[in-house]
Design a protein around this motif. Sequence first.
Motif, PDB file in Angstrom:
ATOM      1  N   SER A   1      27.138  28.007  19.269  1.00 49.04           N
ATOM      2  CA  SER A   1      27.094  27.938  20.887  1.00 49.04           C
ATOM      3  C   SER A   1      27.490  26.708  20.874  1.00 49.04           C
ATOM      4  O   SER A   1      26.615  25.468  20.515  1.00 49.04           O
ATOM      5  CB  SER A   1      26.040  28.998  21.260  1.00 49.04           C
ATOM      6  N   LYS A   2      28.214  26.394  22.261  1.00 51.34           N
ATOM      7  CA  LYS A   2      27.795  24.912  22.607  1.00 51.34           C
ATOM      8  C   LYS A   2      26.340  24.970  23.318  1.00 51.34           C
ATOM      9  O   LYS A   2      25.808  23.716  23.217  1.00 51.34           O
ATOM     10  CB  LYS A   2      28.752  25.086  23.712  1.00 51.34           C
ATOM     11  N   PRO A   3      25.686  25.580  23.911  1.00 51.28           N
ATOM     12  CA  PRO A   3      24.186  25.630  23.744  1.00 51.28           C
ATOM     13  C   PRO A   3      23.242  24.755  22.814  1.00 51.28           C
ATOM     14  O   PRO A   3      22.470  24.232  22.727  1.00 51.28           O
ATOM     15  CB  PRO A   3      23.688  26.870  24.937  1.00 51.28           C
ATOM     16  N   GLY A   4      23.467  25.476  22.267  1.00 56.51           N
ATOM     17  CA  GLY A   4      22.932  25.575  20.369  1.00 56.51           C
ATOM     18  C   GLY A   4      22.896  24.099  20.215  1.00 56.51           C
ATOM     19  O   GLY A   4      22.360  22.941  19.681  1.00 56.51           O
ATOM     20  N   ILE A   5      24.400  23.467  19.949  1.00 51.24           N
ATOM     21  CA  ILE A   5      24.833  22.573  19.404  1.00 51.24           C
ATOM     22  C   ILE A   5      24.181  20.905  20.001  1.00 51.24           C
ATOM     23  O   ILE A   5      24.109  20.628  19.792  1.00 51.24           O
ATOM     24  CB  ILE A   5      26.391  22.125  19.280  1.00 51.24           C
ATOM     25  N   ASP A   6      24.519  21.996  22.141  1.00 57.30           N
ATOM     26  CA  ASP A   6      23.876  20.176  22.378  1.00 57.30           C
ATOM     27  C   ASP A   6      22.674  19.877  22.038  1.00 57.30           C
ATOM     28  O   ASP A   6      21.825  19.061  22.490  1.00 57.30           O
ATOM     29  CB  ASP A   6      24.362  20.751  24.096  1.00 57.30           C
ATOM     30  N   TYR A   7      21.600  21.588  21.797  1.00 55.20           N
ATOM     31  CA  TYR A   7      20.658  21.487  21.976  1.00 55.20           C
ATOM     32  C   TYR A   7      20.138  20.450  20.530  1.00 55.20           C
ATOM     33  O   TYR A   7      19.102  19.251  20.818  1.00 55.20           O
ATOM     34  CB  TYR A   7      19.905  22.874  21.448  1.00 55.20           C
ATOM     35  N   ILE A   8      20.549  20.726  19.368  1.00 54.82           N
ATOM     36  CA  ILE A   8      20.523  19.754  18.058  1.00 54.82           C
ATOM     37  C   ILE A   8      20.845  18.062  18.547  1.00 54.82           C
ATOM     38  O   ILE A   8      20.326  17.539  17.559  1.00 54.82           O
ATOM     39  CB  ILE A   8      21.299  20.775  16.929  1.00 54.82           C
ATOM     40  N   LYS A   9      21.779  18.232  18.880  1.00 54.59           N
ATOM     41  CA  LYS A   9      22.511  16.946  19.755  1.00 54.59           C
ATOM     42  C   LYS A   9      20.777  16.274  19.201  1.00 54.59           C
ATOM     43  O   LYS A   9      20.927  14.845  19.144  1.00 54.59           O
ATOM     44  CB  LYS A   9      22.987  17.017  20.608  1.00 54.59           C
ATOM     45  N   GLU A  10      20.075  16.655  20.552  1.00 56.48           N
ATOM     46  CA  GLU A  10      19.162  15.928  21.256  1.00 56.48           C
ATOM     47  C   GLU A  10      17.530  15.639  19.524  1.00 56.48           C
ATOM     48  O   GLU A  10      17.250  14.604  19.822  1.00 56.48           O
ATOM     49  CB  GLU A  10      18.245  16.482  22.031  1.00 56.48           C
ATOM     50  N   LYS A  11      18.068  16.720  19.048  1.00 58.05           N
ATOM     51  CA  LYS A  11      16.605  16.825  17.559  1.00 58.05           C
ATOM     52  C   LYS A  11      17.002  15.712  17.069  1.00 58.05           C
ATOM     53  O   LYS A  11      16.123  15.946  15.993  1.00 58.05           O
ATOM     54  CB  LYS A  11      16.578  18.026  18.136  1.00 58.05           C
ATOM     55  N   LEU A  12      18.248  16.186  16.424  1.00 58.51           N
ATOM     56  CA  LEU A  12      18.148  15.525  14.944  1.00 58.51           C
ATOM     57  C   LEU A  12      18.844  14.332  15.036  1.00 58.51           C
ATOM     58  O   LEU A  12      19.786  13.593  16.569  1.00 58.51           O
ATOM     59  CB  LEU A  12      19.717  16.451  13.885  1.00 58.51           C
ATOM     60  N   PRO A  13      19.101  13.543  14.501  1.00 62.31           N
ATOM     61  CA  PRO A  13      19.461  11.929  14.170  1.00 62.31           C
ATOM     62  C   PRO A  13      20.571  11.900  14.542  1.00 62.31           C
ATOM     63  O   PRO A  13      22.168  12.877  14.304  1.00 62.31           O
ATOM     64  CB  PRO A  13      19.110  11.359  12.885  1.00 62.31           C
ATOM     65  N   GLU A  14      21.094  10.421  14.980  1.00 60.40           N
ATOM     66  CA  GLU A  14      22.314  10.344  15.624  1.00 60.40           C
ATOM     67  C   GLU A  14      23.408  10.229  14.590  1.00 60.40           C
ATOM     68  O   GLU A  14      24.703  10.604  15.035  1.00 60.40           O
ATOM     69  CB  GLU A  14      21.935   8.754  16.667  1.00 60.40           C
ATOM     70  N   SER A  15      22.924   9.909  13.654  1.00 57.24           N
ATOM     71  CA  SER A  15      24.127  10.486  12.460  1.00 57.24           C
ATOM     72  C   SER A  15      24.230  11.188  11.735  1.00 57.24           C
ATOM     73  O   SER A  15      25.357  11.143  10.714  1.00 57.24           O
ATOM     74  CB  SER A  15      23.716   9.071  11.534  1.00 57.24           C
ATOM     75  N   THR A  16      23.516  12.444  12.489  1.00 58.87           N
ATOM     76  CA  THR A  16      23.297  13.598  11.679  1.00 58.87           C
ATOM     77  C   THR A  16      25.233  14.538  11.860  1.00 58.87           C
ATOM     78  O   THR A  16      25.853  14.032  13.118  1.00 58.87           O
ATOM     79  CB  THR A  16      22.934  14.826  12.169  1.00 58.87           C
ATOM     80  N   GLU A  17      25.880  15.338  10.936  1.00 58.33           N
ATOM     81  CA  GLU A  17      27.425  15.151  10.955  1.00 58.33           C
ATOM     82  C   GLU A  17      26.876  17.151  10.813  1.00 58.33           C
ATOM     83  O   GLU A  17      26.575  17.137   9.862  1.00 58.33           O
ATOM     84  CB  GLU A  17      27.879  15.105   9.720  1.00 58.33           C
ATOM     85  N   LEU A  18      27.527  17.211  11.655  1.00 62.50           N
ATOM     86  CA  LEU A  18      28.160  19.167  12.297  1.00 62.50           C
ATOM     87  C   LEU A  18      29.085  19.652  11.338  1.00 62.50           C
ATOM     88  O   LEU A  18      30.449  19.166  12.045  1.00 62.50           O
ATOM     89  CB  LEU A  18      27.760  19.351  13.263  1.00 62.50           C
ATOM     90  N   TRP A  19      29.653  20.123  10.738  1.00 64.29           N
ATOM     91  CA  TRP A  19      30.874  21.296   9.842  1.00 64.29           C
ATOM     92  C   TRP A  19      30.770  22.364  10.141  1.00 64.29           C
ATOM     93  O   TRP A  19      29.271  23.405   9.955  1.00 64.29           O
ATOM     94  CB  TRP A  19      30.779  21.182   8.811  1.00 64.29           C
ATOM     95  N   ILE A  20      31.716  22.596  11.029  1.00 59.41           N
ATOM     96  CA  ILE A  20      31.070  24.313  11.959  1.00 59.41           C
ATOM     97  C   ILE A  20      33.049  24.965  11.812  1.00 59.41           C
ATOM     98  O   ILE A  20      34.125  24.583  12.091  1.00 59.41           O
ATOM     99  CB  ILE A  20      30.933  24.309  12.831  1.00 59.41           C
ATOM    100  N   ALA A  21      32.607  26.493  11.500  1.00 58.51           N
ATOM    101  CA  ALA A  21      33.865  26.576  11.509  1.00 58.51           C
ATOM    102  C   ALA A  21      34.796  27.186  12.759  1.00 58.51           C
ATOM    103  O   ALA A  21      36.269  27.214  12.686  1.00 58.51           O
ATOM    104  CB  ALA A  21      34.160  28.154  10.298  1.00 58.51           C
ATOM    105  N   SER A  22      33.337  27.478  13.877  1.00 54.16           N
ATOM    106  CA  SER A  22      34.437  28.607  14.788  1.00 54.16           C
ATOM    107  C   SER A  22      33.368  28.343  15.805  1.00 54.16           C
ATOM    108  O   SER A  22      31.524  28.244  16.264  1.00 54.16           O
ATOM    109  CB  SER A  22      34.543  29.835  15.176  1.00 54.16           C
ATOM    110  N   VAL A  23      33.027  27.230  17.675  1.00 54.11           N
ATOM    111  CA  VAL A  23      32.355  27.378  18.313  1.00 54.11           C
ATOM    112  C   VAL A  23      32.376  28.756  19.279  1.00 54.11           C
ATOM    113  O   VAL A  23      34.258  28.465  20.057  1.00 54.11           O
ATOM    114  CB  VAL A  23      32.392  25.946  19.248  1.00 54.11           C
ATOM    115  N   ASP A  24      31.762  28.649  20.068  1.00 51.25           N
ATOM    116  CA  ASP A  24      32.161  29.835  21.063  1.00 51.25           C
ATOM    117  C   ASP A  24      31.254  29.239  22.320  1.00 51.25           C
ATOM    118  O   ASP A  24      30.333  28.623  22.224  1.00 51.25           O
ATOM    119  CB  ASP A  24      31.233  31.231  21.301  1.00 51.25           C
TER     120      ASP A  24
END
Length: 218
Positions: A169-192
């Motif tokens: 979900s977009k809210p979930g992605i926004d949340y982990i953006k704040e909690k994980l290192p800036e250099s983290t990479e997210l690989w996701i098949a589909s976003v709701d």
Amino acid sequence: MIIHDFTHKRSILNHFVGELRDVNIQKDRMRFRRNLERIGEVLGYELSKTLDYYPVNINSPLGIKPSEYISKQPVLCTILRAGLPLHQGMMNFFDQAETTFVSAFRNHSKNSKEFEVVVEYLATPSLDNKTLIISDPMLATGESLANVYEVLLKYGSPKKVHIVAAIGSKPGIDYIKEKLPESTELWIASVDEILNEKQYIVPGLGDAGDLAFGKKLH
């Protein structure tokens, strides 16, 4: 955070995600697990393009061919139990990887929509200076994933962190953006776009753990 979102990229990956969501196809538990596994394979392949490799000369029966081998296998982490099929897809490609298993669940108070994430079990190698890939099929609120990451830091500081998810979900992605290192990479098949009042992804697919392994008592 660097986001690799495959929602609108035409490929067989969209077919696998579509079957995951389909209420009729979901009745085939084995097919549901296999689709999660195949999504893990596809995203693992895409992620592999960012890793380090070293040159080798391969001796074939008829000659020598210059090629490349992966420099160092990552550590693959998954959150039990729903993450197992996605994790298997990653293991099919990173077949010499070390593995971390974490048991984390939502603990809801009675008559409350709020919950805390409880980590009950963890088995891991040292994570110091290693590439860590955390796979979880559903990135809903992001709280489970962020909590797991915080717990893992007790076992070393990874050189690089990747997150692999089937649907988020977009809210979930926004949340982990704040909690994980800036250099983290997210690989996701589909976003709701949204979460419902129970913090499930909409339209999502339901409970991935139940669909893969059967309904639990609690």
